[in-house]
Design a protein around this motif. Sequence first.
Motif, PDB file in Angstrom:
ATOM      1  N   LEU A  34      40.389  41.449  44.923  1.00 31.78           N
ATOM      2  CA  LEU A  34      41.288  42.005  43.196  1.00 31.78           C
ATOM      3  C   LEU A  34      41.451  43.827  42.822  1.00 31.78           C
ATOM      4  CD1 LEU A  34      43.603  40.835  41.783  1.00 31.78           C
ATOM      5  CD2 LEU A  34      41.174  40.023  40.260  1.00 31.78           C
ATOM      6  N   TRP A  35      40.171  43.838  42.677  1.00 32.63           N
ATOM      7  CA  TRP A  35      39.899  45.100  42.084  1.00 32.63           C
ATOM      8  C   TRP A  35      40.686  46.187  42.586  1.00 32.63           C
ATOM      9  CZ3 TRP A  35      40.053  46.022  37.351  1.00 32.63           C
ATOM     10  CH2 TRP A  35      39.256  44.814  36.839  1.00 32.63           C
ATOM     11  N   VAL A  38      44.196  46.282  42.620  1.00 33.33           N
ATOM     12  CA  VAL A  38      44.487  47.207  40.874  1.00 33.33           C
ATOM     13  C   VAL A  38      44.146  48.528  40.782  1.00 33.33           C
ATOM     14  CG1 VAL A  38      43.936  47.142  38.729  1.00 33.33           C
ATOM     15  CG2 VAL A  38      44.308  44.897  39.840  1.00 33.33           C
ATOM     16  N   SER A  41      47.205  50.447  43.363  1.00 31.59           N
ATOM     17  CA  SER A  41      48.227  50.387  42.317  1.00 31.59           C
ATOM     18  C   SER A  41      48.506  51.802  41.206  1.00 31.59           C
ATOM     19  CB  SER A  41      48.870  48.982  41.737  1.00 31.59           C
ATOM     20  OG  SER A  41      47.653  48.585  41.146  1.00 31.59           O
ATOM     21  N   ILE A  53      39.063  52.889  35.570  1.00 26.94           N
ATOM     22  CA  ILE A  53      40.138  52.421  34.510  1.00 26.94           C
ATOM     23  C   ILE A  53      39.156  52.303  33.462  1.00 26.94           C
ATOM     24  CG2 ILE A  53      40.578  50.154  33.705  1.00 26.94           C
ATOM     25  CD1 ILE A  53      42.018  49.742  36.695  1.00 26.94           C
TER      26      ILE A  53
END
Length: 269
Positions: A34-35, A38, A41, A53
Amino acid sequence: MILKTSLGERLVYRGDFALGTLMRFLPIITQIFLWYAVFDSIGDPEGESAAEIGGFGFRDMVAYYLLTMIARAFSSMPGLASGIAQQIREGEVKRFLIQPIDLIAFLLLTRVAHKLAYYAIAVAPFALVFFLARDYFVGGWPSLPVFLAFCGSLVMGFLIGFFLEAAIGMIGFWFLEVSSLLFVIMLFSFFLSGHMFPLTMLPESVLTVVNWLPFKYLAYFPAAIFLEKIPQEELAKEMWIEAGWLVFFIILCRVAYARGVKRYSGFGG
């Protein structure tokens, strides 16, 4: 004696305990994918120009998630508040009033035994997972002072988690049911403790408010210490604030218990 008895009770099902602990790490695989998606992207997930982030790169994020699992294992107290409220509701508290046993001390020793048994058995699954994920800890092992601060924050996180939930359970002296209140507080704790994501990802205005709450010491703070995301000049101050919250919840729990006992009535058996 209470600690020894509780420890023996917890160790009866050690095989199931160890397997359950190992299985809890399986969701980390989903988190890694998932990360990675992220970060991919918004830029390069890894490399010299890797995206960040909230001050966390992709590898930091995975390491952070692993560390928050340890912190939450210390600070979570499943069934404590609802168990206290149930004992009050069903009149079981009176046995602590006629015997030289302090209810809060008894519950604390029981939880200490539970955590000791948990980590004695879970150390192997934890070591295996952290060994396999060692490349995600790009900063390596922290210095001794930072590691000691990390351990101290875990211990205080455990005590804050205990006295926070115990204080909620004491509300059972005034209200028969505390599950709704407990659900609301646990919901806030789940999102504001940093269990889901690093708190530095929150907007500045929200983060300012969250930093004044005790929830961050249940998950975010220990992980941030280990990853050295807390500036050295602020570490001591933050540790003192965590200690202040601990003292606050100890006093709150003791006062609630003392006042609750005064209005408590037990009949029969």
